[in-house]
Design a protein around this motif. Structure first.
Motif, PDB file in Angstrom:
ATOM      1  N   VAL A  22      -9.539  12.711  27.404  1.00  0.00           N
ATOM      2  CA  VAL A  22     -10.379  13.555  28.256  1.00  0.00           C
ATOM      3  C   VAL A  22      -9.534  14.530  29.077  1.00  0.00           C
ATOM      4  O   VAL A  22     -10.063  15.296  29.885  1.00  0.00           O
ATOM      5  N   GLY A  23      -8.238  14.472  28.885  1.00  0.00           N
ATOM      6  CA  GLY A  23      -7.333  15.347  29.619  1.00  0.00           C
ATOM      7  C   GLY A  23      -5.934  15.179  29.072  1.00  0.00           C
ATOM      8  O   GLY A  23      -5.737  14.628  27.982  1.00  0.00           O
TER       9      GLY A  23
ATOM     10  N   THR B 156      -4.288  16.399  33.983  1.00  0.00           N
ATOM     11  CA  THR B 156      -5.620  16.992  34.019  1.00  0.00           C
ATOM     12  C   THR B 156      -6.657  15.996  33.512  1.00  0.00           C
ATOM     13  O   THR B 156      -6.356  15.100  32.725  1.00  0.00           O
ATOM     14  N   ARG B 157      -7.878  16.165  33.986  1.00  0.00           N
ATOM     15  CA  ARG B 157      -9.025  15.390  33.507  1.00  0.00           C
ATOM     16  C   ARG B 157     -10.219  16.318  33.509  1.00  0.00           C
ATOM     17  O   ARG B 157     -10.549  16.901  34.548  1.00  0.00           O
ATOM     18  N   ALA B 158     -10.823  16.500  32.330  1.00  0.00           N
ATOM     19  CA  ALA B 158     -11.962  17.406  32.172  1.00  0.00           C
ATOM     20  C   ALA B 158     -11.634  18.806  32.683  1.00  0.00           C
ATOM     21  O   ALA B 158     -12.456  19.473  33.313  1.00  0.00           O
ATOM     22  N   GLY B 159     -10.403  19.248  32.444  1.00  0.00           N
ATOM     23  CA  GLY B 159     -10.015  20.599  32.796  1.00  0.00           C
ATOM     24  C   GLY B 159      -9.539  20.790  34.215  1.00  0.00           C
ATOM     25  O   GLY B 159      -9.038  21.867  34.560  1.00  0.00           O
ATOM     26  N   MET B 160      -9.669  19.758  35.057  1.00  0.00           N
ATOM     27  CA  MET B 160      -9.236  19.867  36.447  1.00  0.00           C
ATOM     28  C   MET B 160      -7.891  19.175  36.622  1.00  0.00           C
ATOM     29  O   MET B 160      -7.658  18.107  36.052  1.00  0.00           O
ATOM     30  N   VAL B 161      -7.009  19.789  37.412  1.00  0.00           N
ATOM     31  CA  VAL B 161      -5.723  19.149  37.721  1.00  0.00           C
ATOM     32  C   VAL B 161      -5.987  18.021  38.718  1.00  0.00           C
ATOM     33  O   VAL B 161      -6.402  18.267  39.853  1.00  0.00           O
TER      34      VAL B 161
ATOM     35  N   ILE C 153       9.615  16.214  20.282  1.00  0.00           N
ATOM     36  CA  ILE C 153       9.621  17.006  21.513  1.00  0.00           C
ATOM     37  C   ILE C 153       8.220  17.531  21.798  1.00  0.00           C
ATOM     38  O   ILE C 153       7.718  17.440  22.924  1.00  0.00           O
ATOM     39  N   THR C 154       7.571  18.065  20.786  1.00  0.00           N
ATOM     40  CA  THR C 154       6.202  18.558  20.935  1.00  0.00           C
ATOM     41  C   THR C 154       5.265  17.431  21.372  1.00  0.00           C
ATOM     42  O   THR C 154       4.400  17.616  22.246  1.00  0.00           O
ATOM     43  N   GLU C 155       5.462  16.263  20.791  1.00  0.00           N
ATOM     44  CA  GLU C 155       4.618  15.099  21.115  1.00  0.00           C
ATOM     45  C   GLU C 155       4.739  14.713  22.586  1.00  0.00           C
ATOM     46  O   GLU C 155       3.739  14.382  23.237  1.00  0.00           O
ATOM     47  N   HIS C 156       5.962  14.766  23.131  1.00  0.00           N
ATOM     48  CA  HIS C 156       6.173  14.335  24.506  1.00  0.00           C
ATOM     49  C   HIS C 156       5.828  15.406  25.537  1.00  0.00           C
ATOM     50  O   HIS C 156       5.629  15.081  26.708  1.00  0.00           O
ATOM     51  N   LEU C 157       5.754  16.661  25.120  1.00  0.00           N
ATOM     52  CA  LEU C 157       5.426  17.727  26.062  1.00  0.00           C
ATOM     53  C   LEU C 157       3.994  17.626  26.569  1.00  0.00           C
ATOM     54  O   LEU C 157       3.699  18.011  27.702  1.00  0.00           O
ATOM     55  N   ARG C 158       3.109  17.164  25.730  1.00  0.00           N
ATOM     56  CA  ARG C 158       1.704  17.007  26.125  1.00  0.00           C
ATOM     57  C   ARG C 158       1.230  15.633  25.667  1.00  0.00           C
ATOM     58  O   ARG C 158       1.217  15.348  24.477  1.00  0.00           O
ATOM     59  N   ARG C 159       0.817  14.814  26.631  1.00  0.00           N
ATOM     60  CA  ARG C 159       0.423  13.447  26.322  1.00  0.00           C
ATOM     61  C   ARG C 159      -1.015  13.229  26.777  1.00  0.00           C
ATOM     62  O   ARG C 159      -1.411  13.680  27.868  1.00  0.00           O
TER      63      ARG C 159
END
Length: 322
Positions: free
Chosen positions: A307-308, A11-16, A292-298
Motif C-alpha cells: 500500500v506504499g 509512504t502509505r496511500a501516497g502520503m509520506v 540495488i534497484t530492489e533495495h532502493l524501493r521496498r
C-alpha cells in the motif's frame, strides 16, 4: 547528532508517513571524499560494522582462519545451523568449548532460524548469539598468542589494546569515546568519514584484504541467507558490506581497480532505512544491478498487500542520480 538530512521516506496511500534522517559518505582510495550527505564528520559508534577491521587486527596477530571461517570472524550471523556449526568448528580447532564464550546467550537473529530453533526445544545460547563468530575468533587469537582467555573482553587485555590500535591506524583517527557493544566487547566511536577511510585501507592491507576477500566469497556467513548485506554482496561484484546495530553500515568496493569506502548512519537507528541508503550510495558510483534497484524501493504492507513504499527522499534520489 546534528546535521542529519532526510534520506528516506515511508509512504502509505501516497502520503509520506515517516521520514528517516541520516548521514552517508563515500571516499576514494586516496582518502578524499567523493560525495557525502549530512555531517560526514559526525562521530558514531560503528557497532558491528567495525568487525572487518577487528578481524584484520586478529589476522595481524596470527589468526589463521580462512574462507568461511574468516568470514564468520567478521560476521553478525543469523544463527542458522551452518553458522552455529562454523563457530563450534572455530572453537574446537583452538581446543576450546562453547563455555569460554562471553557474549550473552541469545536466540538466532533471523526470524525463520529463531522459529526453527525454538521449535526444537532449544533456548538461548552463547554460541547462537550473532556475534559469536567474532568472539570465537578473538578467543582463538588469544590462544595463539598465549594471552589470557578468561579476560579477553577487558579493554586492557592485550588483544583489545591491539585491536583499538589497528582500528585507529586504518581509520586515521583516534577511536573515541570508549563504550561497550551489545555483545560485551569494547567499542569505540569514530567519525563517519574515518570509518569509510578505514574500509578503503583495510582492503589494501595484507591482513585486511584476506578478510575482505573472505566476506566477498562467503557472504552468507557474514549475514545469512535472508539478509540484505548478503544479497548485496552476491549481486554486486567487488563489494564487501557489513551492517551494525542502530542502522550503521560500512562497505568496501572495488571497481575497475579503484577502491572506495562507504559509511552510513541513520540518525534514529531505524534499520529499515539503512538498505535504501546503502543502495543509493552504490548507485551514486554508477553501479546498476537488480539487487540495488530492489533495495532502493521496498514495499510497505497493509493487510498483507503493498500500500506504499520505503523510498529515497528527493535529496537522496538526486544524490543517487535517479
Amino acid at each position: 547528532m546534528t546535521g542529519a538530512q532526510v534520506l528516506v521516506e515511508t509512504t502509505r496511500a501516497g502520503m509520506v508517513e515517516s521520514q528517516h534522517r541520516g548521514h552517508a559518505v563515500i571516499v576514494a582510495d586516496d582518502g578524499d571524499v567523493v560525495a557525502g550527505l549530512g555531517d560526514t564528520t559526525a562521530v558514531v559508534y560503528p557497532r558491528s560494522a567495525v568487525k572487518p577491521l577487528q578481524a584484520a587486527g586478529m589476522v595481524q596477530s596470527g589468526l589463521d582462519l580462512r574462507g568461511s571461517a574468516l568470514a564468520l570472524a567478521s560476521s553478525s550471523h543469523s544463527g542458522e545451523p551452518f553458522h552455529i556449526e562454523g563457530v563450534c568448528a572455530i572453537l574446537q580447532r583452538a581446543g576450546l568449548t562453547e563455555d569460554v564464550l562471553r557474549c550473552p546467550p541469545d536466540l538466532p537473529y533471523a526470524e525463520e532460524a529463531r522459529r526453527e530453533f525454538l521449535a526444537s526445544g532449544a533456548g538461548p545460547q552463547r554460541v547462537v548469539m550473532n556475534c559469536s563468530g567474532k568472539h570465537a575468533a578473538m578467543l582463538t587469537t588469544c590462544v595463539l598468542n598465549d594471552w589470557p582467555v578468561e579476560t579477553y573482553l577487558e579493554p586492557g587485555h592485550p588483544l583489545q589494546i591491539h585491536l583499538r590500535e589497528v582500528i585507529g591506524s586504518l581509520a586515521g583517527a583516534v577511536p573515541a569515546p570508549a563504550s561497550t557493544d551489545g555483545c560485551g566487547a569494547p567499542l569505540w566511536g569514530l567519525p563517519l568519514v574515518a570509518l569509510a577511510r578505514a574500509m578503503v585501507n583495510v582492503a589494501s592491507d595484507v591482513a585486511g584484504s584476506a578478510v575482505v576477500e573472505a566476506m566477498r566469497q562467503h557472504p552468507e556467513y557474514v549475514g545469512g541467507t535472508t539478509r540484505d548485506v548478503t544479497h548485496l554482496m552476491r549481486g554486486v561484484p567487488g563489494l564487501a558490506a557489513k551492517d551494525g546495530a542502530e542502522a550503521v553500515q560500512a562497505m568496501s568496493l572495488r571497481i575497475a581497480g579503484q577502491r572506495f569506502g562507504i559509511a552510513i548512519k541513520i540518525e534514529d537507528g531505524s534499520d529499515r532505512a539503512r538498505p535504501v541508503v546503502a543502495a543509493a550510495t552504490l548507485a551514486r558510483l554508477g553501479l546498476d544491478a537488480p539487487v540495488i534497484t530492489e533495495h532502493l524501493r521496498r514495499p510497505v504492507l497493509g493487510g498483507g498487500r503493498p500500500v506504499g513504499m520505503l523510498r529515497p527522499s528527493a535529496l537522496l534520489a538526486e544524490f543517487a542520480g535517479m
